[in-house]
Enzyme design. Structure first.
Site, short mmCIF file in Angstrom:
data_model
loop_
_atom_site.label_atom_id
_atom_site.label_comp_id
_atom_site.label_asym_id
_atom_site.label_seq_id
_atom_site.Cartn_x
_atom_site.Cartn_y
_atom_site.Cartn_z
N MET F 1 0.78 -1.20 0.00
CA MET F 1 0.00 0.00 0.00
C MET F 1 0.83 1.27 0.00
O MET F 1 0.24 2.36 0.16
CB MET F 1 -0.94 0.03 1.19
CG MET F 1 -1.93 -1.12 1.18
SD MET F 1 -1.09 -2.65 1.62
CE MET F 1 -2.41 -3.85 1.58
N PRO F 2 2.14 1.16 -0.13
CA PRO F 2 2.85 2.45 -0.23
C PRO F 2 2.33 3.25 -1.41
O PRO F 2 2.16 2.72 -2.51
CB PRO F 2 4.31 2.04 -0.45
CG PRO F 2 4.43 0.67 0.12
CD PRO F 2 3.10 0.03 -0.14
N ILE F 3 2.03 4.52 -1.14
CA ILE F 3 1.63 5.47 -2.18
C ILE F 3 2.71 6.55 -2.22
O ILE F 3 3.04 7.13 -1.19
CB ILE F 3 0.24 6.06 -1.89
CG1 ILE F 3 -0.81 4.96 -2.07
CG2 ILE F 3 -0.04 7.26 -2.79
CD1 ILE F 3 -2.22 5.40 -1.82
#
Lengths: 61, 61, 61, 61, 61, 61
Positions: F1-3
């Site tokens: 989920m790193p953005i």
């Protein structure tokens, strides 16, 4: 002058963040020809109840 | 309608943030001809281990 | 290390942006005791059809 | 691939955030023809002393 | 005071953006008890060669 | 989920952006133990007259 914001789940150690900043800086420098000192990175921790995908909070999964 | 995000190291007092919001709003109003009420400012505190420059965390310096 | 993002309607001249960057930097330096060289500002122009308030696009007003 | 950042005052419950993520995802899917699974939402809580409008911190109002 | 940034692929019409801003505002108002006039939304169009997932640009898919 | 949001000067080729997305994704995956498919990267081009450091626009330097 690249300015980078990384949003990720909380829980990573300072040591992981140290490696993150070092390796992301290297990746940017080598791919788009920027100077290392010009790369600025801000890490934003987020709780699992502050992130949703497909309409569902990550804390619900 | 200017929307402003300011990311800076944690540790500033509420009084400093009060002056920050007042003076940045004045600066925007006078330079780009916006109405004071249209200026929205979000302050984001960051820890020194959440900011990196030149591949190094600020907490390491 | 303050990093600032300013989102505003397109149409300002480069001269207005020059004054914006100068005056916002001064405002930050004097209110939260940062060094001028540490202040980084990114300006994001937006079209009036890319901004909404109260559920209505600015281009509709 | 819509990526959404929502900045709002702290104090909302996890249940309110659950409804927020569900309803904002629905709104995006139905208005711009995106797939639900492609909608990513990050919620950013902010303190009232970290938000200013018209040059005044929300905590002062 | 919710401030919302939506990043999505370019190509949507102004009419789709009008519906997006209206429906996302409604979704926020009903789920977290905010006033409609306090909801500010910025839409950021992005090209397919400016977005990557899984290490691959969307323009390559 | 790193953005991840990367703001940099315009002018890079699609090929450089392809390498940027690939190498930054690898850097994140190896340093903070994320899955490659969970890494989302948005590239934001900026003009030199939309970036200021030390109170001066980059286009003035």
């Amino acid at each position: 002058m690249p300015i980078v914001h990384i949003h990720m789940f909380e829980g990573r150690s300072v040591d992981q963040k140290r490696r993150l900043v070092e390796s992301v800086t290297d990746a940017i420098v080598s791919s788009v020809d920027a100077k290392p000192d010009s790369v600025h990175i801000v890490i934003h921790d987020m709780a699992r109840h502050d992130y949703g995908e497909g309409g569902v909070l990550a804390s619900e999964d």
